[in-house]
Scaffold this motif. Structure first.
Motif, PDB file in Angstrom:
ATOM      1  N   SER A 418      76.127 110.594  69.142  1.00  0.00           N
ATOM      2  CA  SER A 418      76.421 111.399  70.323  1.00  0.00           C
ATOM      3  C   SER A 418      76.533 112.878  69.993  1.00  0.00           C
ATOM      4  O   SER A 418      76.357 113.724  70.866  1.00  0.00           O
ATOM      5  CB  SER A 418      77.731 110.923  70.966  1.00  0.00           C
ATOM      6  OG  SER A 418      77.650 109.558  71.300  1.00  0.00           O
ATOM      7  N   LEU A 453      74.318 108.827  75.382  1.00  0.00           N
ATOM      8  CA  LEU A 453      75.628 109.343  75.772  1.00  0.00           C
ATOM      9  C   LEU A 453      75.649 110.858  75.971  1.00  0.00           C
ATOM     10  O   LEU A 453      76.442 111.372  76.758  1.00  0.00           O
ATOM     11  CB  LEU A 453      76.675 108.945  74.727  1.00  0.00           C
ATOM     12  CG  LEU A 453      77.057 107.457  74.724  1.00  0.00           C
ATOM     13  CD1 LEU A 453      77.921 107.127  73.514  1.00  0.00           C
ATOM     14  CD2 LEU A 453      77.784 107.086  76.010  1.00  0.00           C
ATOM     15  N   ALA A 482      78.019 111.344  80.313  1.00  0.00           N
ATOM     16  CA  ALA A 482      78.577 110.343  79.398  1.00  0.00           C
ATOM     17  C   ALA A 482      79.192 109.180  80.169  1.00  0.00           C
ATOM     18  O   ALA A 482      79.043 108.017  79.778  1.00  0.00           O
ATOM     19  CB  ALA A 482      79.619 110.990  78.488  1.00  0.00           C
ATOM     20  N   VAL A 483      79.868 109.477  81.274  1.00  0.00           N
ATOM     21  CA  VAL A 483      80.457 108.416  82.099  1.00  0.00           C
ATOM     22  C   VAL A 483      79.358 107.538  82.691  1.00  0.00           C
ATOM     23  O   VAL A 483      79.466 106.306  82.711  1.00  0.00           O
ATOM     24  CB  VAL A 483      81.327 109.029  83.212  1.00  0.00           C
ATOM     25  CG1 VAL A 483      81.758 107.954  84.206  1.00  0.00           C
ATOM     26  CG2 VAL A 483      82.550 109.718  82.618  1.00  0.00           C
ATOM     27  N   LEU A 486      78.036 105.227  79.957  1.00  0.00           N
ATOM     28  CA  LEU A 486      79.005 104.431  79.196  1.00  0.00           C
ATOM     29  C   LEU A 486      78.794 102.929  79.365  1.00  0.00           C
ATOM     30  O   LEU A 486      78.737 102.181  78.375  1.00  0.00           O
ATOM     31  CB  LEU A 486      80.429 104.812  79.609  1.00  0.00           C
ATOM     32  CG  LEU A 486      81.556 104.094  78.853  1.00  0.00           C
ATOM     33  CD1 LEU A 486      81.458 104.378  77.362  1.00  0.00           C
ATOM     34  CD2 LEU A 486      82.915 104.529  79.389  1.00  0.00           C
ATOM     35  N   THR A 489      75.699 101.673  77.686  1.00  0.00           N
ATOM     36  CA  THR A 489      75.881 101.746  76.237  1.00  0.00           C
ATOM     37  C   THR A 489      76.685 100.545  75.734  1.00  0.00           C
ATOM     38  O   THR A 489      76.353  99.949  74.694  1.00  0.00           O
ATOM     39  CB  THR A 489      76.595 103.054  75.854  1.00  0.00           C
ATOM     40  OG1 THR A 489      75.788 104.173  76.253  1.00  0.00           O
ATOM     41  CG2 THR A 489      76.839 103.127  74.361  1.00  0.00           C
ATOM     42  N   ILE A 490      77.727 100.181  76.450  1.00  0.00           N
ATOM     43  CA  ILE A 490      78.529  99.007  76.077  1.00  0.00           C
ATOM     44  C   ILE A 490      77.688  97.735  76.142  1.00  0.00           C
ATOM     45  O   ILE A 490      77.787  96.854  75.275  1.00  0.00           O
ATOM     46  CB  ILE A 490      79.764  98.896  76.994  1.00  0.00           C
ATOM     47  CG1 ILE A 490      80.710 100.079  76.754  1.00  0.00           C
ATOM     48  CG2 ILE A 490      80.494  97.573  76.769  1.00  0.00           C
ATOM     49  CD1 ILE A 490      81.872 100.137  77.723  1.00  0.00           C
TER      50      ILE A 490
END
Length: 523
Positions: A418, A453, A482-483, A486, A489-490
């Motif tokens: 990131s 991210l 980024a939100v 997120l 990404t998870i």
């Protein structure tokens, strides 16, 4: 006066390496801090150093400039987070200037603030500070020696592939391919959104990630963002696009920059990438895309109402009629793209091919749209600045990567990606001798997982932001991006680390070719 002289010196430093080569001058020597960086592991082993803190303290004491270079790099990252407020201030200053001086449209202060708020220019701006610090610590030969060794192939390639992918024939071809899938949903906004978010990133494994990002972003602008989604949905889509493109290129061993950095050294083949990374990438793309579709399905339905009904079925769609492009023009454009991808590591070949392409596009101008190179050049400038900074971050990244176990290495790789280009992460990992198969898998998986991210996490991201930034008011907010990225990404992390895979040991067990080399993203 000293500042002006320093700036002139830096400009000359940027020009001297090429001038020296053109004039047949002497070979540029690697700077002292780079040769010392290579010797750090042996010195630390001889001294019995084990802890990360001890190693970093030793390295910073031996070469203080490396610490300064990292501080400058962190300041550049912080600058990206305040780019939007700076842009807002630039607009305010310009408005006040226009009110006070109606006959004079140019405000120097507002223009400079606008430049400082241009995300694509930030790392280039801080390169000037970095080179000034380098000149302060060392001398002009050191500056030219460092810049002469920086590898700008990737930024140059991104400029060319973005320009090619954004041409009317290529976009029409890509749109026709995605329309095949969108027709299953009668070309509604939801159908187009799903097609672009799923199929577009997977294309990155064949036309490279920067090419896929350019095509997907331009189609999103045309089919989605023009319908004015809510800010929440707009950021969710941008974050999902970045994550999907980051993992969508791992079906082959040549399309994703972090994979390319280790493919030769670790002996990775396209079938191995497809079987051990690609399957998980596709599953994560499908899960993330359909999850966001479920969350925002009502808003997509509202967009269908705003888009209008063009086929008479009573439902909104995005069916458009456009002047066709002759087949030979499209095939020629695709051939130029194939040439560029095939010779992505040979600038004389793909730049030479691009010059021939410019001649062809001029001869077929009546089938082309206006070629705007501002976006690709700005993205290239962004990536050029990033590789200049990134080449000096190995002194602290290396000890961290080499000290972690499988799960910490995966999480650390995801997080570090990131704040640095993910290709730099995998390159540093490839330089570690004796890294086990599970650790190799973890660091590569983490690098592609964290690639969405931030805008600096993956090389294609600046291209997407440059093409879609106009839909985000004063600019894209790094925190909101980024939100938005997120949750995908998870999901990628879960797919990469929890899916059963018994073939990882065999994948990384084969010895690399004897003449295999790995090219640094910065040197």
């Amino acid at each position: 006066m000293k500042t002006v002289l320093l700036l002139l010196t830096v400009v000359l430093a940027l020009l001297l390496p090429e001038a020296a080569h053109a004039a047949g001058g002497h070979d540029l020597k690697p700077p002292e801090f780079l040769t010392r960086m290579e010797a750090f592991p042996q010195q630390e082993a001889a001294a019995g150093m084990q802890g990360i803190g001890d190693k970093l303290a030793f390295r910073a004491k031996e070469q203080p400039f490396l610490l300064v270079s990292t501080i400058i790099f962190l300041l550049a990252i912080v600058h990206t987070f305040v780019a939007v407020p700076i842009t807002k201030l630039a607009h305010k200053v310009q408005h006040e200037h226009d009110h006070a001086h109606p006959g004079n449209k140019v405000s120097f202060k507002a223009t400079m603030l606008h430049f400082l708020g241009e995300v694509e220019a930030i790392f280039g701006i801080w390169v000037v500070v970095l080179l000034g610090a380098m000149l302060w610590f060392y001398d002009l030969d050191t500056v030219t020696g460092y810049l002469g060794g920086v590898n700008f192939t990737e930024p140059l390639f991104v400029v060319v592939i973005m320009a090619l992918a954004s041409t009317r024939p290529v976009l029409r071809f890509a749109e026709a391919c995605l329309r095949f899938f969108a027709r299953f949903g009668k070309e509604s906004p939801a159908a187009w959104w799903l097609s672009i978010m799923i199929i577009g990133p997977v294309l990155g494994s064949f036309i490279t990630e920067p090419g896929a990002m350019t095509i997907a972003a331009m189609l999103l602008a045309k089919k989605f963002y023009k319908l004015k989604p809510t800010p929440r949905f707009a950021y969710a889509t941008l974050g999902l696009l970045f994550v999907n493109v980051s993992v969508g290129g791992v079906l082959t061993n040549f399309a994703a920059p972090p994979v390319l950095m280790v493919a030769s050294k670790w002996g990775l083949t396209t079938p191995e990438m497809l079987l051990h990374y690609g399957d998980k990438a596709v599953v994560s793309i499908l899960i993330s895309s359909f999850l966001y579709f479920a969350i925002f399905r009502k808003e997509l339905a509202e967009m269908a109402v705003r888009s209008g009904d063009h086929d008479g079925d009573g439902k909104g769609d995005l069916i458009e009629k456009d002047r066709p492009v002759p087949l030979f023009v499209t095939l020629t454009h695709l051939a130029f793209m194939a040439w560029t991808v095939a010779f992505a590591h040979y600038p004389p070949l793909f730049i030479g091919g691009f010059l021939f392409f410019l001649a062809f596009s001029q001869a077929t101008e009546h089938h082309q749209s206006a070629m705007i190179l501002r976006g690709p050049i700005l993205v290239g400038f962004f990536l050029g600045g990033l590789v200049v900074h990134g080449g000096l971050q190995g002194w602290w990244l290396g000890p961290i990567i080499t000290s972690l176990k499988e799960w910490p290495l995966f999480l650390g790789s995801t997080l570090l990606t990131s704040f640095n280009d993910n290709a730099a992460i995998t390159f540093l990992a490839s330089q570690v001798e004796g890294l086990g198969p599970q650790l190799k898998y973890a660091v590569l998986a983490g690098a592609v997982t964290g690639g969405g991210l931030t805008v600096i996490a993956n090389a294609p991201n600046p291209a997407g932001q440059a093409l879609l930034g106009r839909f985000f008011g004063d600019g894209v907010s790094p925190m909101k991006l980024a939100v938005g990225a997120l949750i995908p990404t998870i999901i990628v992390a879960a797919c990469m680390m929890f899916f059963p895979d018994r073939g990882i040991d065999e994948m990384f067990a084969a010895p690399p070719p004897k003449e295999a080399t790995t090219e640094s993203p910065a040197h």
